[in-house]
Design a protein around this motif. Structure first.
Motif, PDB file in Angstrom:
ATOM      1  N   ASP A 193       0.832  -1.201   0.000  1.00 34.42           N
ATOM      2  CA  ASP A 193       0.000   0.000   0.000  1.00 34.42           C
ATOM      3  C   ASP A 193       0.870   1.255   0.000  1.00 34.42           C
ATOM      4  OD1 ASP A 193      -2.545   1.228   0.049  1.00 34.42           O
ATOM      5  OD2 ASP A 193      -2.366   1.582   2.206  1.00 34.42           O
ATOM      6  N   GLY A 194       0.572   2.187  -0.915  1.00 37.93           N
ATOM      7  CA  GLY A 194       1.305   3.442  -0.957  1.00 37.93           C
ATOM      8  C   GLY A 194       2.541   3.435  -1.841  1.00 37.93           C
ATOM      9  N   ASP A 195       2.858   2.303  -2.466  1.00 35.09           N
ATOM     10  CA  ASP A 195       4.049   2.234  -3.324  1.00 35.09           C
ATOM     11  C   ASP A 195       3.904   3.146  -4.541  1.00 35.09           C
ATOM     12  OD1 ASP A 195       5.510   0.480  -1.801  1.00 35.09           O
ATOM     13  OD2 ASP A 195       5.036  -1.307  -2.990  1.00 35.09           O
ATOM     14  N   THR A 196       5.040   3.641  -5.014  1.00 39.23           N
ATOM     15  CA  THR A 196       5.077   4.479  -6.215  1.00 39.23           C
ATOM     16  C   THR A 196       5.870   3.722  -7.271  1.00 39.23           C
ATOM     17  OG1 THR A 196       5.002   6.560  -4.975  1.00 39.23           O
ATOM     18  CG2 THR A 196       5.905   6.641  -7.211  1.00 39.23           C
ATOM     19  N   VAL A 197       5.190   3.340  -8.343  1.00 40.15           N
ATOM     20  CA  VAL A 197       5.826   2.566  -9.412  1.00 40.15           C
ATOM     21  C   VAL A 197       6.002   3.428 -10.659  1.00 40.15           C
ATOM     22  CG1 VAL A 197       5.627   0.533 -10.899  1.00 40.15           C
ATOM     23  CG2 VAL A 197       4.743   0.462  -8.547  1.00 40.15           C
ATOM     24  N   VAL A 198       7.196   3.384 -11.218  1.00 40.53           N
ATOM     25  CA  VAL A 198       7.464   4.118 -12.455  1.00 40.53           C
ATOM     26  C   VAL A 198       8.109   3.168 -13.456  1.00 40.53           C
ATOM     27  CG1 VAL A 198       8.714   6.014 -13.553  1.00 40.53           C
ATOM     28  CG2 VAL A 198       7.822   6.302 -11.228  1.00 40.53           C
ATOM     29  N   TRP A 199       7.491   3.062 -14.615  1.00 39.21           N
ATOM     30  CA  TRP A 199       8.072   2.291 -15.708  1.00 39.21           C
ATOM     31  C   TRP A 199       8.759   3.289 -16.625  1.00 39.21           C
ATOM     32  CZ3 TRP A 199       8.691  -2.809 -16.679  1.00 39.21           C
ATOM     33  CH2 TRP A 199       8.032  -3.689 -15.833  1.00 39.21           C
ATOM     34  N   SER A 200      10.034   3.071 -16.874  1.00 39.60           N
ATOM     35  CA  SER A 200      10.816   4.007 -17.687  1.00 39.60           C
ATOM     36  C   SER A 200      11.496   3.293 -18.852  1.00 39.60           C
ATOM     37  CB  SER A 200      11.893   4.672 -16.831  1.00 39.60           C
ATOM     38  OG  SER A 200      11.351   5.308 -15.701  1.00 39.60           O
ATOM     39  N   TYR A 201      11.476   3.954 -19.981  1.00 33.01           N
ATOM     40  CA  TYR A 201      12.193   3.420 -21.139  1.00 33.01           C
ATOM     41  C   TYR A 201      13.592   3.994 -21.077  1.00 33.01           C
ATOM     42  CZ  TYR A 201      13.042   1.769 -25.889  1.00 33.01           C
ATOM     43  OH  TYR A 201      13.540   1.091 -26.982  1.00 33.01           O
ATOM     44  N   THR A 202      14.584   3.125 -21.067  1.00 29.12           N
ATOM     45  CA  THR A 202      15.970   3.578 -21.027  1.00 29.12           C
ATOM     46  C   THR A 202      16.609   3.398 -22.396  1.00 29.12           C
ATOM     47  OG1 THR A 202      18.168   3.179 -20.077  1.00 29.12           O
ATOM     48  CG2 THR A 202      16.691   1.291 -20.207  1.00 29.12           C
ATOM     49  N   CYS A 203      17.497   4.300 -22.734  1.00 32.81           N
ATOM     50  CA  CYS A 203      18.233   4.193 -23.997  1.00 32.81           C
ATOM     51  C   CYS A 203      19.698   3.862 -23.711  1.00 32.81           C
ATOM     52  CB  CYS A 203      18.148   5.506 -24.782  1.00 32.81           C
ATOM     53  SG  CYS A 203      16.472   5.946 -25.296  1.00 32.81           S
ATOM     54  N   ASP A 204      20.022   3.699 -22.422  1.00 36.99           N
ATOM     55  CA  ASP A 204      21.419   3.487 -22.055  1.00 36.99           C
ATOM     56  C   ASP A 204      21.555   2.540 -20.854  1.00 36.99           C
ATOM     57  OD1 ASP A 204      24.183   3.773 -22.148  1.00 36.99           O
ATOM     58  OD2 ASP A 204      24.180   5.606 -20.960  1.00 36.99           O
ATOM     59  N   LEU A 205      20.910   1.398 -20.929  1.00 34.21           N
ATOM     60  CA  LEU A 205      20.993   0.388 -19.865  1.00 34.21           C
ATOM     61  C   LEU A 205      20.674   0.923 -18.475  1.00 34.21           C
ATOM     62  CD1 LEU A 205      24.159  -1.742 -20.768  1.00 34.21           C
ATOM     63  CD2 LEU A 205      21.775  -2.397 -20.902  1.00 34.21           C
ATOM     64  N   GLY A 206      19.822   1.922 -18.422  1.00 37.72           N
ATOM     65  CA  GLY A 206      19.407   2.444 -17.121  1.00 37.72           C
ATOM     66  C   GLY A 206      20.148   3.676 -16.643  1.00 37.72           C
ATOM     67  N   ARG A 207      21.283   3.970 -17.222  1.00 38.98           N
ATOM     68  CA  ARG A 207      22.064   5.123 -16.763  1.00 38.98           C
ATOM     69  C   ARG A 207      21.294   6.432 -16.928  1.00 38.98           C
ATOM     70  NH1 ARG A 207      25.349   2.040 -19.960  1.00 38.98           N
ATOM     71  NH2 ARG A 207      27.011   0.874 -18.919  1.00 38.98           N
ATOM     72  N   ASP A 208      20.542   6.529 -18.007  1.00 43.83           N
ATOM     73  CA  ASP A 208      19.822   7.775 -18.286  1.00 43.83           C
ATOM     74  C   ASP A 208      18.559   7.939 -17.447  1.00 43.83           C
ATOM     75  OD1 ASP A 208      18.660   5.642 -19.556  1.00 43.83           O
ATOM     76  OD2 ASP A 208      18.371   6.636 -21.480  1.00 43.83           O
ATOM     77  N   VAL A 209      18.193   6.925 -16.663  1.00 41.64           N
ATOM     78  CA  VAL A 209      17.022   7.067 -15.795  1.00 41.64           C
ATOM     79  C   VAL A 209      17.417   6.967 -14.323  1.00 41.64           C
ATOM     80  CG1 VAL A 209      15.377   6.240 -17.522  1.00 41.64           C
ATOM     81  CG2 VAL A 209      16.488   4.596 -15.979  1.00 41.64           C
TER      82      VAL A 209
END
Length: 208
Positions: A185-201
Motif C-alpha cells: 500500500d502506498g508504493d510508487t511505481v514508475v516504468w521508464s524506457y531507457t536508452c542506455d541500460l538504465g544510466r539515463d534514468v
C-alpha cells in the motif's frame, strides 16, 4: 526480470523484443541489467533463477508459485514514461516516432487500486488494459519471471542496442523481474524506457 533492463528477465529463447526483463541488450521491459551491489550484502552465489542477493532491507522476489493474494484493497501510483527517447530521437526506429508522446509521458501518474499480494506485473497488466495501452510480455523459465517486451508498441532495441523497459518502486530499481515484486500500500511505481541500460534514468548497473 520492463533490455538489461528490468533484470530483464529475458532468455535467449524468448520471443522477439520487450523492455524490459531479461534479454539484456548488451544486456525492457519490462524488468534489467546487472544487480546493484550494496556494501551490506556479502558476496554469495545467485539463486536457481540467477538472481543475485538482495540488499538487506529491500524486498525479496516472490516466486509465482508462492504468490498469494487477498481481497484487501490497497493503492499505489503508476507512471509510464519514455521521455529518454526525446533525447535520442535520432536512434529511434523511424516508424515508431509517432508513438512517442510530445512530453514523453505514456501514462501520467495515476492512483491504482490493487489486491494485497499482487505484483508489479499484475498491476501493469491491469493499468495497461484499463487505459488501452499496448503491452507485450513473455515468460522466461530461466528466471521464473515475466519479461516486459514492449509498452505502447515501443520495444527494447527500438532506440538503440542499450534500450528497453525498466521499473522502479519508491525510487529503487529492483534487480529482478516485475512479476516477482509484491506491491504494498502506498508504493510508487514508475516504468521508464531507457536508452542506455538504465544510466539515463538513474539506474546504474553494478552500483547502489
Amino acid at each position: 526480470n520492463s533490455s538489461a533492463v528490468e533484470k530483464s528477465e529475458k532468455s535467449e529463447q524468448s520471443p522477439n523484443n520487450s523492455s524490459s526483463d531479461k534479454k539484456k541488450p548488451s544486456s525492457s521491459s519490462n524488468s534489467s541489467s546487472k544487480p546493484n551491489k550494496k556494501n551490506d550484502v556479502q558476496p554469495t552465489t545467485q539463486d536457481k533463477y540467477k538472481t543475485d542477493p538482495v540488499p538487506s532491507g529491500k524486498p525479496k522476489p516472490v516466486e509465482p508459485e508462492e504468490q498469494e493474494t487477498k481481497d484487501t484493497n490497497l493503492y499505489c501510483t503508476f507512471t509510464i514514461t519514455c521521455s529518454t527517447i526525446l533525447d535520442n530521437i535520432d536512434d529511434l526506429d523511424p516508424e515508431k516516432i509517432e508513438l512517442v508522446p510530445k512530453d514523453g509521458i505514456i501514462l501520467k501518474k495515476q492512483k491504482v487500486q490493487f489486491k494485497e499480494g499482487e505484483s508489479v506485473y499484475d498491476v501493469l497488466v491491469k493499468v495497461c488494459k484499463d487505459n488501452n495501452i499496448h503491452m507485450e510480455s513473455s515468460w522466461t523459465p530461466m528466471y521464473n519471471s515475466a519479461y516486459i517486451e514492449g509498452i505502447n508498441n515501443l520495444y527494447e532495441f527500438d532506440c538503440g542496442e542499450l534500450s528497453g523497459w525498466m521499473y522502479s518502486v519508491n525510487g529503487v530499481w529492483p534487480d529482478y523481474g516485475c512479476s516477482g515484486y509484491t506491491l504494498h500500500d502506498g508504493d510508487t511505481v514508475v516504468w521508464s524506457y531507457t536508452c542506455d541500460l538504465g544510466r539515463d534514468v538513474g539506474a546504474l548497473q553494478g552500483e547502489p
